[in-house]
Scaffold this active site. Structure first.
Site, PDB file in Angstrom:
ATOM      1  N   GLU A 134      -6.953   9.210  -1.538  1.00  0.00           N
ATOM      2  CA  GLU A 134      -6.637   8.046  -0.685  1.00  0.00           C
ATOM      3  C   GLU A 134      -7.769   7.623   0.595  1.00  0.00           C
ATOM      4  O   GLU A 134      -8.274   8.630   1.025  1.00  0.00           O
ATOM      5  CB  GLU A 134      -5.486   8.441   0.001  1.00  0.00           C
ATOM      6  N   GLU A 139      -5.247   2.194   9.790  1.00  0.00           N
ATOM      7  CA  GLU A 139      -3.807   2.441  10.115  1.00  0.00           C
ATOM      8  C   GLU A 139      -3.684   2.007  11.412  1.00  0.00           C
ATOM      9  O   GLU A 139      -4.379   2.387  12.531  1.00  0.00           O
ATOM     10  CB  GLU A 139      -3.500   4.017   9.965  1.00  0.00           C
TER      11      GLU A 139
END
Length: 269
Positions: A134, A139
């Site tokens: 990932e 974020e």
């Protein structure tokens, strides 16, 4: 602010400028309400209320049309698997429609100034997590002075040591338009904001913790979660919604909260 346009059209592997009337379903999937992870407070739904395109000229600072993923209050919404939630939101991805191995992925994004929201622009491998890796290009937990980046894989998933925060300078915030980018090759994952390198992850850094899982195809994801594990670790709010402060819940009830995306692009490097 630079639009970070590619120098050669032939270098483009994938691009969406969101200038149509509706999301291009040949490029994107829209997630439905059964999907649930990380103790998040929302259900994802495929609805114009949560996933929509806004026309050129409707959003200040955008270069054309805009994709908007919006969280809305929907008291007691029932998912098909029996979960009851008070918020619905949007998540899209390119799984089984587009993926790539090594290159540059970038997007021009504006984030909401709402503590406890959890939008992200990221990539996953096409197999089981975390074995196929990932890459979190962006974020955000709603604290408008910083954003985060990270990589996850076997031995470095969840509480990964391969993570960094970027604090904006000169009065800028995440609520302004910024270009979030990753350059990924067989030895290095390089994260950038507005063309400025903010973090570098190398194969030796990863292999200190586990196997390098970044030589296999990854697909793109854009989503707007509400609350959940990462916001909770920052703000420590447990109730009435995990990771979502009451003031933010009230704001979403009144106005909603949205991530807006001007464009998304993947290029050869």
């Amino acid at each position: 602010m630079s639009d970070s346009k590619p120098t050669e059209a032939s270098s483009i592997l994938f691009e969406d400028t969101f200038n149509g009337r509706e999301l291009d379903r040949s490029l994107w999937n829209v997630e439905g309400p059964v999907f649930w992870v990380n103790r998040e407070a929302q259900a994802y739904i495929d609805s114009p209320g949560t996933v929509r395109l806004l026309p050129e000229g409707s959003i200040a600072g955008a270069t054309g049309g805009v994709l908007e993923l919006r969280a809305r209050y929907s008291a007691g919404f029932q998912t098909p698997d029996g979960r009851s939630v008070d918020f619905v939101s949007g998540r899209i991805d390119t799984r089984d429609k587009f993926d790539f191995t090594h290159g540059r992925a970038s997007a021009r994004i504006r984030l909401p100034d709402t503590e406890g929201v959890w939008p992200a622009f990221w990539m996953l491998g096409n197999g089981s997590w975390p074995e196929t890796g990932e890459i979190d290009i962006l974020e955000y937990v709603g604290e408008s002075d910083w954003v985060g980046v990270a990589v996850h894989g076997p031995g470095y998933s969840g509480e990964t040591p391969l993570v960094n925060k970027y604090f904006f300078e000169d009065g800028a915030t995440a609520a302004d338009w910024h270009i979030y980018e990753v350059e990924w090759d067989p030895e290095t994952i390089l994260f950038k904001v507005d063309g400025r390198t903010i973090y570098r992850v190398t194969r030796p850094m990863v292999e200190l913790y586990g196997k390098w899982r970044f030589d296999t195809p990854k697909h793109l994801i854009l989503n707007l979660a509400i609350g959940g594990e990462y916001p909770y670790k920052v703000n420590r709010f447990k109730a009435p919604y995990y990771g979502l402060p009451p003031a933010s819940a009230d704001l979403i009830r009144r106005e909603g909260a949205a991530i807006q995306i001007d464009w998304v692009r993947v290029e050869k490097i």
